[in-house]
Design a protein around this motif. Structure first.
Motif, short mmCIF file in Angstrom:
data_model
loop_
_atom_site.label_atom_id
_atom_site.label_comp_id
_atom_site.label_asym_id
_atom_site.label_seq_id
_atom_site.Cartn_x
_atom_site.Cartn_y
_atom_site.Cartn_z
N GLY A 66 0.78 -1.23 0.00
CA GLY A 66 0.00 0.00 0.00
C GLY A 66 0.81 1.28 0.00
O GLY A 66 0.38 2.29 -0.54
N LYS A 67 2.00 1.27 0.59
CA LYS A 67 2.80 2.49 0.66
C LYS A 67 3.50 2.82 -0.66
O LYS A 67 4.03 3.92 -0.81
N GLY A 68 3.56 1.87 -1.59
CA GLY A 68 4.20 2.14 -2.87
C GLY A 68 5.30 1.14 -3.20
O GLY A 68 5.36 0.05 -2.65
N THR A 73 11.80 2.89 -3.18
CA THR A 73 11.88 3.76 -2.00
C THR A 73 13.09 3.41 -1.16
O THR A 73 13.82 4.30 -0.68
N ALA A 74 13.36 2.12 -0.98
CA ALA A 74 14.52 1.68 -0.21
C ALA A 74 15.82 2.10 -0.90
O ALA A 74 16.80 2.45 -0.23
N VAL A 140 12.76 -0.83 3.80
CA VAL A 140 11.95 -1.98 3.41
C VAL A 140 11.00 -2.33 4.55
O VAL A 140 9.79 -2.49 4.34
N TRP A 141 11.52 -2.43 5.77
CA TRP A 141 10.69 -2.78 6.93
C TRP A 141 9.56 -1.77 7.09
O TRP A 141 8.40 -2.15 7.27
N ASP A 142 9.90 -0.49 7.00
CA ASP A 142 8.86 0.54 7.15
C ASP A 142 7.79 0.41 6.08
O ASP A 142 6.60 0.55 6.37
#
Length: 177
Positions: A66-68, A73-74, A140-142
């Motif tokens: 859901g966040k993308g 991002t990582a 990645v975890w976030d």
């Protein structure tokens, strides 16, 4: 001050005969003076792993987080961390980063991140590579924490481990070793 400390110009000797380079004669921490060292081409490679559930790995592969885009991002987070290492590790020098490569290996139950950092300067870049790995994996975890979290809000299957420097290299600018 002991004779060993005086003989080493104030640096404290430790049991194996090496010296503490970040400690002065009074025990205060200090940044190492690299001013007299010649510039060299340097490269460091670091790697680490985040363990995830298979369903989370499938969601990463299918772009269903859901966040993308998790890996994109990582990657940005890893590069930003490399560039800002000197701001978070107190005795690191600010160095000119000439290149950062990130490589994600998505496996059945984990993501392995390898970060390669290159610089030309007076000191190495392994701390920058390690910062890139740890921040990239934290991103990645976030990004996937909603998928990883149990009903009680815990992460029993999620962990980051095996963060290490794979290799570091140094060579004279003219190409001689």
């Amino acid at each position: 001050m002991s004779d060993d400390e005086q003989a080493s110009g104030g640096e404290q000797a430790i049991e194996d005969g090496s010296e503490l380079t970040h400690v002065d004669e009074t025990g205060d921490v200090q940044m190492v003076d690299v001013g007299a060292k010649p510039d060299t081409n340097r490269r460091a490679v670091a790697r680490g792993t985040i363990h995830l559930t298979e369903s989370t790995i499938d969601a990463i592969r299918d772009s269903e987080i859901g966040k993308g885009d998790v890996l994109a991002t990582a990657r940005v987070g890893a590069v930003q961390a490399v560039k800002h290492t000197w701001e978070t590790i107190p005795m690191c020098h600010q160095i000119p980063i000439t290149n950062v490569d990130t490589d994600f290996d998505v496996r059945a139950d984990r993501v392995v991140l390898t970060v390669t950092v290159e610089t030309t300067g007076k000191t190495g870049c392994e701390m920058e590579a390690l910062e890139g790995v740890t921040t990239g994996l934290n991103v990645v975890w976030d990004m996937v924490k909603a998928a990883e979290k149990t009903e009680s809000g815990q992460y029993p299957d999620t962990r980051i481990d095996d963060v290490h420097v794979v290799r570091k290299e140094k060579r004279a600018i003219d190409g001689d070793d």
